[in-house]
Scaffold this motif. Structure first.
Motif, PDB file in Angstrom:
ATOM      1  N   LEU A 218       6.765   1.593   7.634  1.00 28.26           N
ATOM      2  CA  LEU A 218       6.002   2.555   6.847  1.00 28.26           C
ATOM      3  C   LEU A 218       5.160   3.406   7.783  1.00 28.26           C
ATOM      4  N   GLY A 219       5.117   4.697   7.522  1.00 29.69           N
ATOM      5  CA  GLY A 219       4.291   5.592   8.307  1.00 29.69           C
ATOM      6  C   GLY A 219       2.882   5.675   7.743  1.00 29.69           C
ATOM      7  N   LYS A 220       1.990   6.286   8.500  1.00 27.52           N
ATOM      8  CA  LYS A 220       0.590   6.390   8.069  1.00 27.52           C
ATOM      9  C   LYS A 220       0.462   7.204   6.784  1.00 27.52           C
ATOM     10  N   GLU A 221       1.140   8.329   6.682  1.00 27.83           N
ATOM     11  CA  GLU A 221       1.033   9.143   5.477  1.00 27.83           C
ATOM     12  C   GLU A 221       1.588   8.400   4.262  1.00 27.83           C
ATOM     13  N   GLU A 222       2.676   7.670   4.451  1.00 28.41           N
ATOM     14  CA  GLU A 222       3.221   6.875   3.355  1.00 28.41           C
ATOM     15  C   GLU A 222       2.227   5.804   2.926  1.00 28.41           C
ATOM     16  N   MET A 223       1.604   5.156   3.891  1.00 28.86           N
ATOM     17  CA  MET A 223       0.647   4.104   3.559  1.00 28.86           C
ATOM     18  C   MET A 223      -0.570   4.684   2.849  1.00 28.86           C
ATOM     19  N   ASP A 224      -0.994   5.870   3.241  1.00 30.47           N
ATOM     20  CA  ASP A 224      -2.111   6.517   2.548  1.00 30.47           C
ATOM     21  C   ASP A 224      -1.769   6.788   1.083  1.00 30.47           C
ATOM     22  N   GLU A 225      -0.521   7.174   0.832  1.00 35.88           N
ATOM     23  CA  GLU A 225      -0.096   7.408  -0.548  1.00 35.88           C
ATOM     24  C   GLU A 225      -0.020   6.095  -1.333  1.00 35.88           C
ATOM     25  N   ILE A 226       0.380   5.033  -0.664  1.00 37.09           N
ATOM     26  CA  ILE A 226       0.395   3.718  -1.308  1.00 37.09           C
ATOM     27  C   ILE A 226      -1.027   3.324  -1.709  1.00 37.09           C
ATOM     28  N   VAL A 227      -1.985   3.604  -0.846  1.00 37.06           N
ATOM     29  CA  VAL A 227      -3.387   3.303  -1.147  1.00 37.06           C
ATOM     30  C   VAL A 227      -3.826   4.025  -2.421  1.00 37.06           C
ATOM     31  N   LEU A 228      -3.506   5.305  -2.517  1.00 36.25           N
ATOM     32  CA  LEU A 228      -3.914   6.074  -3.691  1.00 36.25           C
ATOM     33  C   LEU A 228      -3.232   5.558  -4.955  1.00 36.25           C
ATOM     34  N   GLN A 229      -1.925   5.313  -4.888  1.00 41.43           N
ATOM     35  CA  GLN A 229      -1.198   4.804  -6.049  1.00 41.43           C
ATOM     36  C   GLN A 229      -1.763   3.455  -6.483  1.00 41.43           C
ATOM     37  N   PHE A 230      -2.035   2.608  -5.505  1.00 43.99           N
ATOM     38  CA  PHE A 230      -2.599   1.285  -5.778  1.00 43.99           C
ATOM     39  C   PHE A 230      -3.978   1.404  -6.415  1.00 43.99           C
ATOM     40  N   ALA A 231      -4.829   2.267  -5.870  1.00 42.21           N
ATOM     41  CA  ALA A 231      -6.186   2.420  -6.404  1.00 42.21           C
ATOM     42  C   ALA A 231      -6.160   2.924  -7.839  1.00 42.21           C
ATOM     43  N   ALA A 232      -5.200   3.797  -8.141  1.00 45.59           N
ATOM     44  CA  ALA A 232      -5.106   4.327  -9.500  1.00 45.59           C
ATOM     45  C   ALA A 232      -4.769   3.245 -10.505  1.00 45.59           C
ATOM     46  N   TYR A 233      -3.990   2.239 -10.082  1.00 48.13           N
ATOM     47  CA  TYR A 233      -3.545   1.212 -11.016  1.00 48.13           C
ATOM     48  C   TYR A 233      -4.283  -0.112 -10.891  1.00 48.13           C
ATOM     49  N   TYR A 234      -4.995  -0.335  -9.790  1.00 48.56           N
ATOM     50  CA  TYR A 234      -5.703  -1.608  -9.685  1.00 48.56           C
ATOM     51  C   TYR A 234      -7.179  -1.440  -9.356  1.00 48.56           C
ATOM     52  N   ALA A 245      -8.148  -1.474   5.618  1.00 48.34           N
ATOM     53  CA  ALA A 245      -7.146  -2.220   6.382  1.00 48.34           C
ATOM     54  C   ALA A 245      -6.143  -1.276   7.026  1.00 48.34           C
ATOM     55  N   VAL A 246      -5.773  -0.226   6.320  1.00 49.60           N
ATOM     56  CA  VAL A 246      -4.842   0.763   6.870  1.00 49.60           C
ATOM     57  C   VAL A 246      -5.450   1.462   8.078  1.00 49.60           C
ATOM     58  N   GLU A 247      -6.701   1.888   7.967  1.00 45.24           N
ATOM     59  CA  GLU A 247      -7.339   2.595   9.081  1.00 45.24           C
ATOM     60  C   GLU A 247      -7.491   1.686  10.296  1.00 45.24           C
ATOM     61  N   THR A 248      -7.851   0.430  10.050  1.00 46.07           N
ATOM     62  CA  THR A 248      -8.001  -0.527  11.155  1.00 46.07           C
ATOM     63  C   THR A 248      -6.667  -0.760  11.852  1.00 46.07           C
ATOM     64  N   ALA A 249      -5.615  -0.953  11.068  1.00 46.86           N
ATOM     65  CA  ALA A 249      -4.290  -1.198  11.643  1.00 46.86           C
ATOM     66  C   ALA A 249      -3.777   0.024  12.388  1.00 46.86           C
ATOM     67  N   TRP A 250      -4.037   1.193  11.841  1.00 49.43           N
ATOM     68  CA  TRP A 250      -3.562   2.420  12.490  1.00 49.43           C
ATOM     69  C   TRP A 250      -4.293   2.654  13.811  1.00 49.43           C
ATOM     70  N   ALA A 251      -5.589   2.370  13.819  1.00 50.48           N
ATOM     71  CA  ALA A 251      -6.364   2.521  15.056  1.00 50.48           C
ATOM     72  C   ALA A 251      -5.870   1.549  16.119  1.00 50.48           C
ATOM     73  N   SER A 252      -5.533   0.335  15.720  1.00 50.38           N
ATOM     74  CA  SER A 252      -5.046  -0.646  16.693  1.00 50.38           C
ATOM     75  C   SER A 252      -3.673  -0.248  17.224  1.00 50.38           C
ATOM     76  N   LYS A 253      -2.870   0.397  16.385  1.00 49.44           N
ATOM     77  CA  LYS A 253      -1.571   0.874  16.870  1.00 49.44           C
ATOM     78  C   LYS A 253      -1.759   1.974  17.885  1.00 49.44           C
ATOM     79  N   ALA A 254      -2.710   2.871  17.646  1.00 48.67           N
ATOM     80  CA  ALA A 254      -2.989   3.955  18.589  1.00 48.67           C
ATOM     81  C   ALA A 254      -3.452   3.392  19.925  1.00 48.67           C
ATOM     82  N   GLU A 255      -4.249   2.323  19.877  1.00 46.17           N
ATOM     83  CA  GLU A 255      -4.725   1.705  21.125  1.00 46.17           C
ATOM     84  C   GLU A 255      -3.561   1.128  21.916  1.00 46.17           C
ATOM     85  N   LEU A 256      -2.573   0.574  21.205  1.00 41.69           N
ATOM     86  CA  LEU A 256      -1.428  -0.017  21.888  1.00 41.69           C
ATOM     87  C   LEU A 256      -0.550   1.030  22.577  1.00 41.69           C
TER      88      LEU A 256
END
Length: 261
Positions: A218-234, A245-256
């Protein structure tokens, strides 16, 4: 806000559902925000949005939304019967067998409804033989199973020191369920991320979001859309935890991937 477009999107997402009344704040928000903005956004396919939504309404024990979204997913052709039944098994692993049983009952009811609405005889569910259990996954060595966990989660496999870790996690979840056909790995990631986000599982949330992003499934933009869809329903409170969690994981990927000097 284009109200006409919002109503059109609602008719596409839930074709047998009446538009919510605009006489209440909830009804206006459902029409204008949920269908006018969220479901109509690019970045995720409608099928992907359905996986997030199905996970949320099933876990929320929402009887009518479960029936509505199962019907819509099947009637639209966005999700086929076999994929939907495979979803039930994956959902059961992360959200529990009783909730999964309820969803499977809804699938049976709506599958019958769809055929009745079309004036057709209801087709039988596929009969599964023992070969569908993929016994080879169970027959692998402990080293092979542990390697499979590492490849999927990008973390060391747990020790085999309890029934939960040995029979549950290593043998069944990663040795069997994640290896099954019916859903691709990307789709299983989407369902799992939504599940662990609503389960209030902070460690698993970080683990699965990180694995989804770091693997490239999954790419970052896709994951951001998942966050929005999830927030709308849960709910946006749980959505905030997923977003963090997405931002933390993405930042750690950038560090790698940063070049070393």
């Amino acid at each position: 806000m284009d109200v006409t477009q919002a109503v059109r999107t609602l008719a596409e997402v839930l074709p047998a559902h009446e538009a919510p009344s605009a006489a209440t704040p909830f009804g206006r928000a459902a029409r204008d925000f949920l269908y006018g903005e969220v479901w109509s956004r690019p970045g995720l396919s409608r099928r992907d949005r359905r996986w997030v939504t199905l996970t949320c309404v099933a876990a929320a024990d929402s009887p009518q939304p479960i029936e509505d979204h199962v019907h819509a997913a099947l009637a639209s052709g966005d999700i086929g019967l076999e994929a939907m039944l495979e979803f039930v098994l994956h959902f059961a692993v992360y959200c529990g067998w009783p909730k999964a049983s309820h969803v499977e009952g809804a699938i049976a009811r709506q599958w019958d409804r769809i055929h009745r609405e079309r004036g057709e005889q209801t087709t039988a569910w596929p009969q599964l033989g023992n070969d569908a259990l993929r016994p080879a996954a169970w027959d692998g060595t402990a080293r092979t199973r542990r390697g499979g966990v590492h490849r999927l989660n990008l973390t060391p496999a747990p020790p085999m020191n309890s029934p939960y870790q040995h029979a549950g996690i290593l043998n069944f979840v990663f040795g069997h369920v994640w290896q099954r056909p019916g859903l691709n790995r990307r789709e299983r990631r989407i369902i799992t991320v939504a599940s662990v986000a609503l389960d209030d599982s902070p460690v698993l949330l970080q683990t699965h979001v990180r694995a989804a992003l770091h693997s490239g499934d999954l790419g970052k933009e896709e994951m951001d859309e998942i966050v929005l869809q999830f927030a709308a329903y849960y709910g946006f409170a749980k959505g905030e935890a997923l977003a963090d969690a997405v931002e933390t994981a993405w930042a750690s990927k950038a560090e790698l991937t940063e070049p070393t000097h």
